[in-house]
Design a protein around this motif. Structure first.
Motif, PDB file in Angstrom:
ATOM      1  N   CYS A 152       0.797  -1.235   0.000  1.00 21.60           N
ATOM      2  CA  CYS A 152       0.000   0.000   0.000  1.00 21.60           C
ATOM      3  C   CYS A 152       0.826   1.279   0.000  1.00 21.60           C
ATOM      4  N   VAL A 156      -0.711   4.857  -1.682  1.00 23.65           N
ATOM      5  CA  VAL A 156      -0.894   5.991  -0.773  1.00 23.65           C
ATOM      6  C   VAL A 156      -0.020   7.165  -1.210  1.00 23.65           C
ATOM      7  N   LEU A 160      -1.866  10.428  -2.548  1.00 24.62           N
ATOM      8  CA  LEU A 160      -1.801  11.556  -1.611  1.00 24.62           C
ATOM      9  C   LEU A 160      -0.404  12.186  -1.683  1.00 24.62           C
ATOM     10  N   TRP A 164       2.016  10.740   3.695  1.00 21.45           N
ATOM     11  CA  TRP A 164       0.895   9.958   4.221  1.00 21.45           C
ATOM     12  C   TRP A 164       1.249   8.492   4.421  1.00 21.45           C
ATOM     13  N   MET A 165       2.344   8.020   3.844  1.00 26.76           N
ATOM     14  CA  MET A 165       2.799   6.658   4.133  1.00 26.76           C
ATOM     15  C   MET A 165       3.110   6.493   5.621  1.00 26.76           C
ATOM     16  N   LEU A 168      -0.730   7.891   7.953  1.00 26.61           N
ATOM     17  CA  LEU A 168      -1.878   6.995   8.094  1.00 26.61           C
ATOM     18  C   LEU A 168      -1.628   5.888   9.123  1.00 26.61           C
ATOM     19  N   THR A 303       4.292   1.961  -6.375  1.00 28.60           N
ATOM     20  CA  THR A 303       3.292   0.887  -6.364  1.00 28.60           C
ATOM     21  C   THR A 303       3.837  -0.365  -7.033  1.00 28.60           C
TER      22      THR A 303
END
Length: 461
Positions: A152, A156, A160, A164-165, A168, A303
């Protein structure tokens, strides 16, 4: 008769969610290192520090966390450590540059101490049979969180931002910790008056961090000989101070007297060599996946890198279960030799065969599985070769050695790529990756020499 308080479903679930979030927070860096290099404008070796400082903190905190939990109560210490982790996650997510990000990673590294504390809480509030199952669930969720973070991190970061890795998972950690603090029954502090080796912990952490920063400084080019010499002297002084403290303190964080036992020192040397090779692979693969496709690389984004690394993460998780079974059936020495042969052969093959993604994915799966099986077999073999009352000390020493090996390997791999970088573009030459894989294979092959030298006094067959 000991009365155990009931561990409710909500509080037990909060512990599980906490383990899941911590696993994710620990693993998001690996697939995102090339992205962080571009965003922060840092070198390859500097990028290796981002993951390594977390490992260093974990190596230092792990032996201390259990003692703190036994003395002050597992819940109290767990909540305190999670406050530090949350602060670190927020700092990393809001970091304007590398120094603040590194500090955030240092603080997040105390998450490694959460697992032994979770075990203390589970044992305190559940019967023996249920606690074993619960510990297995916590470990599985932590491992699963690592896979979630690997998969993920890219979506993320791309949807974003890279910040944010970290943010979150940190938010989830905060929420789960608040639930644990509110609903989990308090466990009484223990009666242990065993001292905490704070000086030893600081000296060990300082030695490892100074060595890694020094490696980046020296291999980055431009460092005057006087500075390189001063760094070497500083690292040697810190290491010497740590050894002196550990030999004299009443309750050392790492009992160096254990290294006098043949089974222990041979296991530590083998663990260091095997994990150093694994750490090199761990760092080299994301870098190679990210290299522009107009050259020799694949131009994968965060990703894509996460998805390519995911099979290896699954193989590593499975290997922990297989390693113990294999050690019991074939003997630790046979398992270590087999794992070493597979790892060395795979790495040497990748030195020339790395033009297709499937080659690298298969290489990652093979090395992750072989290294995991080998180190787990070593742990199991060592535990049966020493006195039962020394098991905790031996386990802590091997855990510290395992973490140091991975961090050392990753830092050396970063230095190799930096040394082989184009002075204009800053991109590592393809030959640098070939050299890195070859060195990783040769390092793994050293395990065979160690096994041969210690065949009459090392890990039991």
């Amino acid at each position: 008769m000991t009365v155990r308080l009931r561990l409710g479903w909500v509080s037990a679930g909060a512990l599980g969610v906490l383990a899941l979030a911590l696993g994710a927070l620990q693993s998001v860096v690996e697939p995102a290192l090339p992205l962080l290099q571009r965003e922060l404008g840092i070198s390859t070796a500097e990028a290796a520090l981002i993951g390594n400082v977390l490992l260093v903190t974990g190596a230092v905190v792990t032996p201390v966390a259990g003692k703190l939990g036994d003395r002050y109560g597992g819940k109290r210490v767990l909540v305190g450590l999670m406050a530090v982790v949350s602060l670190g996650g927020l700092m990393a997510g809001l970091a304007p540059g590398l120094p603040v990000l590194l500090l955030g990673q240092v603080l997040q590294g105390v998450m490694v101490g959460a697992l032994p504390l979770s075990f203390i809480l589970v044992r305190e509030h559940l019967t023996a049979g249920r606690s074993q199952a619960a510990i297995g669930v916590v470990v599985a969720l932590f491992t699963g969180g690592g896979m979630v973070g690997t998969a993920c991190a890219g979506p993320v970061a791309e949807a974003l931002s890279w910040q944010w890795m970290f943010l979150l998972p940190a938010i989830v950690v905060i929420a789960a910790t608040a639930t644990v603090a509110r609903l989990l029954p308090d466990d009484p502090p223990g009666r242990s008056q065993e001292g905490i080796d704070w000086v030893g912990a600081v000296l060990l952490g300082g030695t490892l961090l100074a060595f890694m920063v020094g490696l980046v400084t020296v291999t980055g080019g431009g460092a005057p000989p006087l500075l390189a010499g001063a760094i070497g002297v500083g690292v040697a002084a810190l290491a010497t101070g740590w050894v002196v403290v550990e030999r004299r303190v009443a309750s050392p964080m790492v009992d160096l007297r254990m290294l006098a036992k043949p089974a222990m020192w041979s296991a530590c040397v083998l663990t260091l060599v095997m994990t150093a090779s694994s750490g090199m692979v761990l760092f080299l693969l994301p870098q190679l996946f990210a290299v522009s496709a107009d050259g020799y690389g694949f131009g994968a984004g965060t990703t894509g890198i996460g998805l390519l690394l995911l099979p290896g993460a699954v193989a590593g998780a499975v290997s922990d279960a297989v390693g113990g079974i294999a050690a019991r059936r074939f003997g630790p020495r046979a398992v270590v030799v087999a794992g070493t042969v597979v790892t060395a052969a795979t790495m040497i093959a990748l030195a020339s065969l790395h033009r297709a993604q499937w080659q690298l994915v298969v290489g990652k799966v093979l090395t992750a599985f072989a290294a995991g099986v080998g180190t787990t077999a070593l742990l199991a073999g060592t535990a049966t070769a020493i006195r039962s009352e020394d098991t905790g000390i031996a386990t802590s020493l091997l855990v510290v050695t395992r973490v140091v090996g991975v961090a050392l390997g990753a830092q050396v791999a970063g230095a190799i790529l930096d040394a082989g970088a184009d002075p204009v573009t800053g991109r590592p030459a393809e030959s640098a990756f070939g050299t890195g894989f070859a060195v990783a294979g040769l390092v793994a092959a050293l395990s065979l020499l160690v096994v041969h030298v210690t065949k009459d006094k090392g890990v039991q067959a």
